[in-house]
Design a protein around this motif. Structure first.
Motif, short mmCIF file in Angstrom:
data_model
loop_
_atom_site.label_atom_id
_atom_site.label_comp_id
_atom_site.label_asym_id
_atom_site.label_seq_id
_atom_site.Cartn_x
_atom_site.Cartn_y
_atom_site.Cartn_z
N LEU A 205 61.09 -82.58 -80.69
CA LEU A 205 61.50 -83.19 -79.44
C LEU A 205 62.72 -82.51 -78.85
N SER A 206 63.58 -81.94 -79.71
CA SER A 206 64.83 -81.38 -79.18
C SER A 206 64.55 -80.22 -78.25
N LEU A 209 63.17 -81.52 -75.01
CA LEU A 209 64.27 -82.04 -74.23
C LEU A 209 65.00 -80.91 -73.51
N MET A 247 49.10 -81.34 -82.02
CA MET A 247 50.06 -82.39 -81.74
C MET A 247 51.33 -81.84 -81.12
N TYR A 250 51.08 -81.67 -77.45
CA TYR A 250 51.18 -83.00 -76.85
C TYR A 250 52.64 -83.40 -76.69
N VAL A 251 53.37 -83.29 -77.80
CA VAL A 251 54.78 -83.68 -77.77
C VAL A 251 55.53 -82.86 -76.72
N ASN A 254 54.31 -83.55 -72.83
CA ASN A 254 54.61 -84.88 -72.31
C ASN A 254 56.09 -85.08 -72.10
N GLN A 291 46.44 -87.38 -71.93
CA GLN A 291 46.43 -88.71 -72.55
C GLN A 291 45.01 -89.06 -72.97
N TYR A 301 39.08 -89.52 -84.87
CA TYR A 301 39.62 -89.46 -86.22
C TYR A 301 39.52 -90.81 -86.91
N THR B 23 45.82 -98.58 -90.89
CA THR B 23 47.03 -97.80 -90.68
C THR B 23 48.25 -98.56 -91.20
N VAL B 71 55.55 -92.54 -73.89
CA VAL B 71 55.19 -91.20 -74.36
C VAL B 71 56.07 -90.77 -75.52
N LEU B 72 57.36 -91.05 -75.39
CA LEU B 72 58.26 -90.65 -76.47
C LEU B 72 57.93 -91.40 -77.75
N VAL B 74 55.02 -92.37 -78.62
CA VAL B 74 53.82 -91.74 -79.19
C VAL B 74 54.21 -90.46 -79.92
N CYS B 75 55.16 -89.71 -79.32
CA CYS B 75 55.61 -88.49 -79.99
C CYS B 75 56.24 -88.83 -81.33
N ARG B 77 55.57 -91.38 -83.18
CA ARG B 77 54.50 -91.77 -84.08
C ARG B 77 53.81 -90.55 -84.67
N ILE B 78 53.59 -89.56 -83.78
CA ILE B 78 52.92 -88.35 -84.25
C ILE B 78 53.73 -87.68 -85.33
N GLN B 79 55.04 -87.62 -85.09
CA GLN B 79 55.85 -86.88 -86.04
C GLN B 79 56.05 -87.63 -87.33
N GLU B 83 49.87 -88.48 -92.26
CA GLU B 83 48.58 -87.83 -92.30
C GLU B 83 48.50 -86.65 -91.35
N ASN B 84 49.55 -86.44 -90.56
CA ASN B 84 49.53 -85.33 -89.64
C ASN B 84 49.97 -84.07 -90.34
N GLU B 86 50.41 -81.07 -89.49
CA GLU B 86 51.17 -80.00 -88.86
C GLU B 86 52.66 -80.15 -89.05
N PHE B 87 53.08 -81.38 -89.25
CA PHE B 87 54.52 -81.58 -89.36
C PHE B 87 54.90 -81.66 -90.81
N MET B 102 66.47 -87.95 -82.57
CA MET B 102 65.97 -87.26 -81.38
C MET B 102 65.34 -88.24 -80.41
#
Lengths: 725, 107
Positions: A205-206, A209, A247, A250-251, A254, A291, A301, B23, B71-72, B74-75, B77-79, B83-84, B86-87, B102
């Motif tokens: 996010l940084s 931003l 992902m 997306y981050v 958005n 979205q 999924y 979940t 939106v933030l 959701v971001c 949540r993604i991070q 189970e994600n 990529e992170f 953040m």
């Protein structure tokens, strides 16, 4: 480590090689930092030609407005600046400056000025304004380095920084004294793109931003931010289509879009355009698409069952498309979403401006680009660009896809409008840097593996597959080392020619302050024509303070900034009818023009005339545009009246309307008695190369107030009406 | 045709429901926050439709800040979602703090 010292030569050399490697890393860092430092300084000093040759002054026309506003900001403060209503331009309408400019440049310069004053460096604001552009050009090279590092590696970053430091396409609009929006905007553009690519790469996010704030800076600086708000969604769309969605994307998108949009609406000039203008709808569309896309992905999924998912997919996709289509249709039809404005529409349809909006077509910077301009501004980068594209396609990643898209779209727009070569320059430099860096890397690795062969040949496991393959190559082609050296020499020769070309171009073509003209005298000495400033200062010192000056819109900003008098029209060109009125006055007979001038309260008329000096950017050469713009609003002005057989002439064969219109009379008053060139008759116009047709000019309603020493600027006073008795 | 689609819809709904209840709780809390933000935005749009859009600034800022927090979230949540793939985080705990920090700054 110590025991190994006594071992045979191989391990001894490997030990020293290992200690060399540690030092090599530090050496590499030192090398990188020193190169960047040198590039930083180079970018700054390459732009100082005009300051050294003439003096530290503001060039051109638009920068004078920016200078005046910055002066106002530093004297009166933010509140006054933000709410400024200027009654000195566009008489009698005035102009709401606070709400119709992009404040980024002025605020930046003011901040630098206040910082310097805080540090007790009491410089004049003009010096800060003049040197803002080179300073930000240096900063751009640093950003280019980091961007190149992101896309390819540090080598490409260094080459990109060096290329962009001296590239003429960028220098043309960021030379010292060119205090215009682009000086800061290119820095903001590259910064935003770099932060966004970094955000997509890391997904944090940084960085997103950061890119939102970079976008805010860009919006505050230049109207070209529309390029960012359309390129980034296009890039996201391409990534979605090619299946590279993740992902992180997306981050990144958005966060940047929403925050960027909110921040951008803080600039009054932009206002609500992000939700109302057609040019920004692409970004919103991609946002909503994302979205839907990611929601579907998440549901897929969750379900782990294809059949149910298909039904769900059908329902959502149809409903989403329906809703989106209806919204867009209703918005556009009802006029809530405004269509693309003329300036940007002419980018998509280059013939639009010429037919519909003559003012946009008349600006020389808006003409399509010739090949010579491309070669002039890019030199070797022109053929390094396709080479770089090849390398990018070989190693496709999110970052390289971005730079390829940026390069291709910006080059297309650069082909449509000369001015946009500036926007394409960072992309071209970065991609060419990739080509140069990859080529040089391959060549030097060819050279280096040759030296390593005798040492590592004995140990099997040490050499990587690359060096072993080079070993086999070596045996088949013994001249490869010589070929590599020759190619390297060739690359360095090309780069040195590039540097020479760039310096020459900067010195000869892009370092002239258009307000001061220079020429070579008969004995080869340099003659300076300072007529513009002479005329403006005459106006400032010899006219009443509430005098109104009518001139063609090119000179409006300079007259208000230096002459400190009210003007009728200026370079902002926001009111086409007002400009057309002035155009009509200039192209009518003296009596009609006098009526128009009385209705506008004009006291002085200023014209620019190049007949004595051979200066070709004067008002007579611009006259046809005055006719066209005037004729666009007032059908009484017809262009064919001023032409003879479709030809524009000022000599005896010119049309009678041309010989008696106001502009002709004002430019050539008393010119018929002047001998301009040895051997030619009196009244010989050196700019057009003909003897003028009407030498005996009598003015009824105007009288000559001032003519500068080289007859370049001529000022006339409008006489009050005679008494009716 | 209609009967099969309604049966499909019911199956869909049931499997979605069962999958969702699997979940973890903290993610569900974030989801609830997102729904709340979107709901607030919808209320504002309805209000604007009723009362009129003057002043447009406040309408836009209200709706966009709601959408922004959604939106933030959701971001976030993604991070946070383990189970994600990529992170990849070294230790979930320390990076969690960074992520939440953040998020707070962004809001």
């Amino acid at each position: 480590m110590g025991a190994k010292k006594a071992s045979p030569d191989l391990l001894n050399s490997s030990f020293s090689f290992k200690s060399l490697k540690l030092k090599t890393k530090q050496q590499e860092l030192l090398l990188r930092v020193s190169i960047l430092g040198l590039v930083y300084v180079l970018a700054f000093i390459a732009r100082l030609f005009s300051v050294l040759r003439y003096e530290s002054m503001i060039h051109e026309f638009d920068p004078y407005f920016n200078y005046r506003t910055t002066l106002y900001l530093t004297e009166k403060g933010f509140y006054e600046f933000w709410n400024w209503f200027d009654s000195e331009s566009w008489y009698p309408l005035g102009r709401i400056i606070g709400g119709t400019l992009y404040p980024g440049l002025m605020v930046t310069a003011a901040l630098i000025y206040w910082t310097l004053r805080f540090l007790r460096f009491f410089v004049h604001i003009r010096e800060v304004c003049v040197l803002t552009a080179p300073f930000f050009a240096s900063n751009t090279t640093i950003v280019a380095y980091f961007f190149g590092k992101e896309i390819w590696d540090t080598g490409a970053g260094l080459v990109a920084a060096a290329l962009i430091a001296i590239c003429p396409g960028y220098i043309s609009r960021s030379v010292a004294g060119s205090y215009d929006n682009e000086a800061v905007a290119i820095f903001a553009l590259l910064l935003t793109f770099y932060l966004f690519v970094k955000a997509v790469k890391t997904g944090s996010l940084s960085w997103a931003l950061g890119s939102a704030f970079g976008y805010f800076y860009m919006v505050s600086a230049w109207g070209g931010y529309v390029f960012i708000i359309n390129l980034v969604p296009l890039y996201v769309l391409v990534l979605l289509i090619t299946g590279r969605y993740s992902m992180r994307l997306y981050v990144a998108y958005n966060c940047m879009y929403i925050l960027g949009m909110l921040l951008a609406m803080q600039i009054r000039f932009v206002g609500f355009q992000h939700v109302q203008s057609g040019e920004h709808m692409g970004a919103m569309g991609v946002f909503l698409l994302m979205q839907v896309f990611y929601f579907l992905d998440w549901v897929k999924y969750q379900l782990n069952d294809t059949k149910l998912f298909q039904t769900f997919l059908r329902i959502t996709v149809t409903s989403a498309i329906l809703v989106g289509g209806i919204a867009l249709g209703v918005g556009t039809a009802s006029g809530y979403i405004s269509p693309w404005t003329g300036r940007f529409y002419s980018l998509l349809d280059p013939t639009y401006a010429k037919d519909h909006i003559p003012i946009i077509a008349s600006v020389s910077e808006h003409q399509p680009t010739a090949w010579s301009s491309f070669m002039f501004d890019y030199h070797i980068l022109l053929f390094l660009f396709p080479a770089g594209l090849y390398f990018c396609f070989k190693r496709l990643s999110d970052a390289t896809i971005f730079i390829v898209m940026y390069g291709l779209t910006s080059l297309y727009f650069a082909g449509v409008m000369v001015r946009l070569i500036l926007v394409a320059t960072p992309a071209v430099c970065l991609i060419s840097a990739i080509a140069v860096s990859a080529t040089v890397k391959n060549l030097t690795s060819l050279l280096r593996t040759k030296q390593k062969v005798p040492q590592t040949g004995s140990t099997k496991g040490v050499g990587s597959s690359k060096s072993s393959s080079k070993v086999t190559l070596d045996q088949s082609q013994p001249f490869q080392k010589n070929g590599a050296i020759a190619l390297l020499v060739g690359v360095f020769y090309l780069l040195s020619r590039y540097a020479i070309h760039c310096t020459w171009v900067t010195s000869e073509a892009y370092s002239s302050p258009s307000i001061v003209l220079a020429a070579r005298g008969a004995h080869g000495n340099r003659i300076i024509f300072d007529d513009y400033r002479e005329a403006y200062y005459w106006l400032r010192q010899n006219t009443p303070t509430d005098a109104k000056v009518m001139s063609w819109w090119d000179y409006g900003y300079q007259i208000t900034a230096m002459g400190n008098r009210t003007v009728i029209v200026d370079n902002n060109t926001w009111n086409n009818t007002h400009i057309a009125t002035v155009g009509r006055a200039m192209s009518s007979y003296e009596d009609e023009a006098y009526d128009i001038m009385r209705s506008l309260d004009v006291n002085y008329v200023l014209v620019v005339f190049g007949g004595v000096t051979g200066y070709s950017s004067d008002d007579i050469n611009k006259f046809l545009w005055m006719v066209r713009i005037g004729g666009g609003v007032y059908p009484v002005i017809k262009e064919p009246d001023y032409l003879v057989n479709g030809e524009f002439r000022v000599d005896k064969g010119a049309s009678p309307k041309m010989l008696n219109c106001l502009m002709y009379k004002l430019c050539y008053y008393r010119f018929g008695e002047l001998v301009t060139e040895y051997g030619k008759p009196t009244g010989y116009d050196r700019a057009r190369g003909v003897e003028i047709g009407n030498k005996d000019i009598k003015l009824e309603h105007l009288e000559e107030a001032y003519t500068t020493s080289n007859w370049i600027v001529r000022i006339y006073r409008v006489k009050p009406p005679t008494n009716r008795l | 045709m209609v009967k099969s689609t309604s049966k499909d819809a019911q199956d869909l709904f049931r499997s979605l429901h069962s999958a969702y209840s699997a979940t973890p709780t903290n993610l569900k809390i974030i989801d609830l926050y997102v729904v709340f933000a979107v709901f607030t935005a919808l209320i504002q749009v309805a209000y604007m439709a009723l009362v009129g859009s003057f002043p447009f600034n406040s309408f836009l800022s209200g709706v966009l800040s709601c959408v922004g927090t959604a939106v933030l979230a959701v971001c976030l949540r993604i991070q946070v979602n383990k189970e994600n793939k990529e992170f990849k985080h070294k230790t979930v705990v320390t990076n969690l703090r960074g992520i939440v920090a953040m998020f707070v700054i962004a809001v």
